[in-house]
Design a protein around this motif. Structure first.
Motif, PDB file in Angstrom:
ATOM      1  N   PHE A  45       0.998  -1.306  -0.062  1.00 16.87           N
ATOM      2  CA  PHE A  45       0.056   0.180  -0.007  1.00 16.87           C
ATOM      3  C   PHE A  45       0.897   1.135   0.037  1.00 16.87           C
ATOM      4  CE2 PHE A  45       0.563  -1.430   4.309  1.00 16.87           C
ATOM      5  CZ  PHE A  45       1.000  -0.428   4.997  1.00 16.87           C
ATOM      6  N   PRO A  46       0.127   2.313  -0.735  1.00 19.21           N
ATOM      7  CA  PRO A  46       1.242   3.698  -0.582  1.00 19.21           C
ATOM      8  C   PRO A  46       0.985   4.778   0.325  1.00 19.21           C
ATOM      9  CG  PRO A  46      -0.596   3.801  -2.142  1.00 19.21           C
ATOM     10  CD  PRO A  46      -0.761   2.564  -1.453  1.00 19.21           C
ATOM     11  N   VAL A  47       1.950   5.249   0.748  1.00 13.56           N
ATOM     12  CA  VAL A  47       1.553   6.318   1.797  1.00 13.56           C
ATOM     13  C   VAL A  47       2.849   7.257   1.621  1.00 13.56           C
ATOM     14  CG1 VAL A  47       1.440   7.064   4.320  1.00 13.56           C
ATOM     15  CG2 VAL A  47       0.478   4.779   3.573  1.00 13.56           C
ATOM     16  N   GLY A  48       2.699   8.528   1.367  1.00 10.91           N
ATOM     17  CA  GLY A  48       3.771   9.405   1.146  1.00 10.91           C
ATOM     18  C   GLY A  48       4.606   9.461  -0.027  1.00 10.91           C
ATOM     19  N   GLY A  49       4.247   8.718  -0.990  1.00 11.27           N
ATOM     20  CA  GLY A  49       5.143   8.424  -2.218  1.00 11.27           C
ATOM     21  C   GLY A  49       6.175   7.380  -1.989  1.00 11.27           C
ATOM     22  N   HIS A  50       5.620   6.368  -1.090  1.00  8.75           N
ATOM     23  CA  HIS A  50       6.640   5.221  -1.089  1.00  8.75           C
ATOM     24  C   HIS A  50       5.854   3.910  -0.603  1.00  8.75           C
ATOM     25  CE1 HIS A  50      10.180   7.643  -0.236  1.00  8.75           C
ATOM     26  NE2 HIS A  50       9.313   8.529   0.343  1.00  8.75           N
ATOM     27  N   SER A  51       6.093   2.847  -0.902  1.00  7.23           N
ATOM     28  CA  SER A  51       5.379   1.521  -0.837  1.00  7.23           C
ATOM     29  C   SER A  51       5.704   0.902   0.543  1.00  7.23           C
ATOM     30  CB  SER A  51       5.666   0.556  -2.066  1.00  7.23           C
ATOM     31  OG  SER A  51       5.207   1.173  -3.238  1.00  7.23           O
ATOM     32  N   TRP A  52       4.517   0.270   1.271  1.00 11.29           N
ATOM     33  CA  TRP A  52       4.681  -0.414   2.398  1.00 11.29           C
ATOM     34  C   TRP A  52       3.977  -1.634   2.593  1.00 11.29           C
ATOM     35  CZ3 TRP A  52       7.598   2.746   5.870  1.00 11.29           C
ATOM     36  CH2 TRP A  52       7.823   4.106   5.629  1.00 11.29           C
ATOM     37  N   SER A  53       4.126  -2.526   3.208  1.00  7.61           N
ATOM     38  CA  SER A  53       3.417  -3.700   3.387  1.00  7.61           C
ATOM     39  C   SER A  53       3.557  -4.076   5.009  1.00  7.61           C
ATOM     40  CB  SER A  53       3.785  -4.831   2.687  1.00  7.61           C
ATOM     41  OG  SER A  53       5.071  -5.283   3.084  1.00  7.61           O
ATOM     42  N   ILE A  54       2.623  -5.204   5.458  1.00  5.61           N
ATOM     43  CA  ILE A  54       2.843  -5.525   6.660  1.00  5.61           C
ATOM     44  C   ILE A  54       3.136  -6.920   6.795  1.00  5.61           C
ATOM     45  CG2 ILE A  54       1.153  -6.352   8.695  1.00  5.61           C
ATOM     46  CD1 ILE A  54      -0.602  -3.782   8.028  1.00  5.61           C
ATOM     47  N   ARG A  55       4.037  -7.260   7.653  1.00  2.00           N
ATOM     48  CA  ARG A  55       4.454  -8.913   7.725  1.00  2.00           C
ATOM     49  C   ARG A  55       3.738  -9.565   9.082  1.00  2.00           C
ATOM     50  NH1 ARG A  55      10.553 -10.468   6.650  1.00  2.00           N
ATOM     51  NH2 ARG A  55      10.942  -9.549   4.469  1.00  2.00           N
ATOM     52  N   TYR A  56       3.154 -10.689   8.886  1.00  2.00           N
ATOM     53  CA  TYR A  56       2.350 -11.431   9.908  1.00  2.00           C
ATOM     54  C   TYR A  56       3.024 -12.577  10.254  1.00  2.00           C
ATOM     55  CZ  TYR A  56      -1.106 -14.089  12.209  1.00  2.00           C
ATOM     56  OH  TYR A  56      -1.983 -14.962  13.099  1.00  2.00           O
ATOM     57  N   TYR A  57       3.460 -12.719  11.449  1.00  2.00           N
ATOM     58  CA  TYR A  57       4.289 -14.007  11.581  1.00  2.00           C
ATOM     59  C   TYR A  57       3.405 -14.768  12.717  1.00  2.00           C
ATOM     60  CZ  TYR A  57       8.502 -11.987  10.026  1.00  2.00           C
ATOM     61  OH  TYR A  57       9.647 -11.562   9.188  1.00  2.00           O
ATOM     62  N   PRO A  58       2.513 -15.626  12.176  1.00  2.00           N
ATOM     63  CA  PRO A  58       1.508 -16.471  13.046  1.00  2.00           C
ATOM     64  C   PRO A  58       2.311 -17.341  14.193  1.00  2.00           C
ATOM     65  CG  PRO A  58       1.577 -17.746  10.905  1.00  2.00           C
ATOM     66  CD  PRO A  58       2.404 -16.369  10.762  1.00  2.00           C
ATOM     67  N   ASP A  59       3.215 -17.710  13.621  1.00  2.00           N
ATOM     68  CA  ASP A  59       4.096 -18.518  15.022  1.00  2.00           C
ATOM     69  C   ASP A  59       5.436 -17.784  15.413  1.00  2.00           C
ATOM     70  OD1 ASP A  59       2.745 -20.969  14.594  1.00  2.00           O
ATOM     71  OD2 ASP A  59       3.626 -21.224  12.586  1.00  2.00           O
ATOM     72  N   GLY A  60       5.336 -16.516  15.404  1.00  2.00           N
ATOM     73  CA  GLY A  60       6.374 -15.521  16.003  1.00  2.00           C
ATOM     74  C   GLY A  60       7.528 -15.543  15.119  1.00  2.00           C
ATOM     75  N   TYR A  61       8.362 -14.550  15.219  1.00  2.00           N
ATOM     76  CA  TYR A  61       9.540 -14.152  14.478  1.00  2.00           C
ATOM     77  C   TYR A  61      10.683 -15.126  14.842  1.00  2.00           C
ATOM     78  CZ  TYR A  61      13.356 -11.783  12.641  1.00  2.00           C
ATOM     79  OH  TYR A  61      14.636 -11.472  12.091  1.00  2.00           O
ATOM     80  N   ALA A  62      10.618 -15.399  16.241  1.00  2.00           N
ATOM     81  CA  ALA A  62      11.991 -15.998  16.668  1.00  2.00           C
ATOM     82  C   ALA A  62      12.061 -17.525  16.299  1.00  2.00           C
ATOM     83  CB  ALA A  62      12.078 -16.036  18.216  1.00  2.00           C
ATOM     84  N   ARG A  63      13.195 -18.086  16.533  1.00  2.00           N
ATOM     85  CA  ARG A  63      13.127 -19.355  16.354  1.00  2.00           C
ATOM     86  C   ARG A  63      12.666 -20.346  17.501  1.00  2.00           C
ATOM     87  NH1 ARG A  63      13.357 -19.262  11.038  1.00  2.00           N
ATOM     88  NH2 ARG A  63      15.009 -17.737  10.330  1.00  2.00           N
ATOM     89  N   ALA A  64      12.498 -21.666  17.036  1.00  2.00           N
ATOM     90  CA  ALA A  64      11.773 -22.590  18.008  1.00  2.00           C
ATOM     91  C   ALA A  64      12.444 -22.816  19.441  1.00  2.00           C
ATOM     92  CB  ALA A  64      11.728 -23.858  17.625  1.00  2.00           C
ATOM     93  N   ASN A  65      12.093 -23.206  20.452  1.00  2.00           N
ATOM     94  CA  ASN A  65      12.537 -23.095  21.746  1.00  2.00           C
ATOM     95  C   ASN A  65      13.238 -21.934  22.289  1.00  2.00           C
ATOM     96  OD1 ASN A  65      12.335 -26.149  21.357  1.00  2.00           O
ATOM     97  ND2 ASN A  65      14.288 -26.161  20.104  1.00  2.00           N
ATOM     98  N   THR A  66      12.530 -20.959  22.044  1.00  2.00           N
ATOM     99  CA  THR A  66      12.812 -19.696  22.892  1.00  2.00           C
ATOM    100  C   THR A  66      11.478 -19.518  23.499  1.00  2.00           C
ATOM    101  OG1 THR A  66      11.849 -18.373  21.224  1.00  2.00           O
ATOM    102  CG2 THR A  66      14.264 -19.147  20.946  1.00  2.00           C
ATOM    103  N   SER A  67      11.888 -18.411  24.537  1.00  2.00           N
ATOM    104  CA  SER A  67      10.671 -17.890  25.512  1.00  2.00           C
ATOM    105  C   SER A  67       9.467 -17.306  24.635  1.00  2.00           C
ATOM    106  CB  SER A  67      10.954 -16.957  26.406  1.00  2.00           C
ATOM    107  OG  SER A  67      11.708 -15.936  25.951  1.00  2.00           O
ATOM    108  N   GLU A  68       9.823 -16.994  23.240  1.00  2.00           N
ATOM    109  CA  GLU A  68       8.740 -16.196  22.463  1.00  2.00           C
ATOM    110  C   GLU A  68       8.074 -17.143  21.585  1.00  2.00           C
ATOM    111  OE1 GLU A  68      11.137 -13.256  20.036  1.00  2.00           O
ATOM    112  OE2 GLU A  68      12.510 -13.075  21.824  1.00  2.00           O
TER     113      GLU A  68
END
Length: 355
Positions: A45-68
């Protein structure tokens, strides 16, 4: 006259956009088969002459076996390449029952650089929302999760040149000109002064406003007697005319034809008249002129005049002149007031010797 001042104004310019990313079938996206670190990207989607997007991580960003492991992660990503962008973002979740959104993470105004990790907001590994809390909240409804992102992009400041405020030139005061015309034309005059062989028509109210002596004379017994003509003695007609001119216009008349000693004598007579009628400003004006015209021939006469009419500033100026390097020039003048000068010299000299 000063030229109008120019003005320019610098105002911040920004553009704001809002993008809603709706995740349907929330439960089916969990454990996508790739585990933590796998993401779903929204449409660009465009805002202010630049393109943006949203990243959704359903299982979190971190690797397995972490507190996250129990967290979902959401990021805003700058998709445009090239120059950096100064922007802020507000990542929200929408309540499925009320339709209202609540901020989960807010990134203040900062630079987004497309060539490094600063193109993401929030920073990497930033915890977004605990999955167990999310699934027990109203943010999930009908197995649907709605993410809302508000992006504000700061653009190049806008500089506007403003025109100076319009001004209306006010002409100088002309009240003295009108009052001078009133005196000269004699219109509606209610008192006449007989001075020698001359008569001068004037207005009681103007004279009374400018001179306490005239006020006492014209609004006292003379008014009660209904006197219309006042005889003035001891003043030359030209001097009385100049006195009236100053009373009406607050300025001295032109003294054409008067030069040197004649002009000085006229100013002295005006000082006497100003003292007689209590016209204080005229008295000071005359003192100022006489002070500028002081010389060895007239200083003794001027000092005597100043002493007689209580002109302290003029007296001080005379003494300063007399006791300067020109003292001998003053004493050698054949002036009846030189004896007074010598007297002051002896008194002041004796005081200095006593000290």
């Amino acid at each position: 006259m000063l030229r109008p001042t120019t003005l320019s104004t610098c105002s911040p310019e920004s553009e704001q956009g809002r993008h809603v990313f709706e995740i349907t079938g929330y439960s089916k996206h969990k454990g996508m088969g790739h585990g933590p670190g796998s993401f779903i990207r929204s449409a660009t989607f465009p805002v202010g002459g630049h393109s943006w997007s949203i990243r959704y991580y359903p299982d979190g960003y971190a690797r397995a076996n972490t507190s996250e492991d129990d967290y979902i992660s959401v990021y805003l990503e700058l998709m445009s390449i090239g120059s950096s962008v100064r922007a802020s973002c507000d990542l929200r979740l929408v309540d499925q029952t009320t339709g209202l959104s609540s901020t989960v993470h807010k990134t203040e105004l900062r630079m987004f650089n497309p060539s490094d990790s600063s193109k993401f907001a929030p920073k990497a590994n930033k915890l977004f929302k605990k999955r167990s809390e999310l699934e027990a909240s109203a943010y999930l409804g009908d197995d649907r999760l709605t993410i809302e992102c508000v992006v504000t992009v700061m653009k190049k400041p806008k500089v506007l040149e403003s025109k100076p405020r319009p001004k209306i030139q006010v002409p100088p005061s002309d009240i003295t000109q009108h009052l001078g015309n009133l005196l000269e034309q004699g219109e509606r005059a209610d008192v006449t002064f007989s001075v020698g062989e001359h008569s001068f028509a004037a207005h009681r109210i103007v004279l009374a406003a400018r001179s306490p002596v005239f006020e006492a004379e014209l609004h006292g017994p003379m008014r009660e007697a209904g006197t219309q003509t006042v005889t003035v003695q001891g003043i030359q007609p030209a001097v009385f005319k100049a006195l009236l001119h100053f009373i009406y216009t607050d300025s001295l008349p032109a003294m054409d034809g008067l030069e040197g000693d004649d002009r000085v004598e006229m100013i002295r007579n005006l000082l006497v008249a100003a003292d007689r009628y209590g016209v204080g400003r005229l008295k000071i004006v005359c003192q100022s002129i006489l002070c500028e015209d002081l010389d060895a021939r007239n200083v003794a006469t001027t000092l005597a005049l100043a002493d007689l009419h209580h002109c302290e500033m003029l007296k001080d100026a005379c003494f300063e002149f007399i006791f300067s390097s020109r003292m001998d020039d003053v004493v050698h003048q054949r002036n009846p007031f030189v004896n007074m000068i010598q007297y002051f010299k002896r008194v002041l000299g004796a005081s200095g010797a006593a000290a």
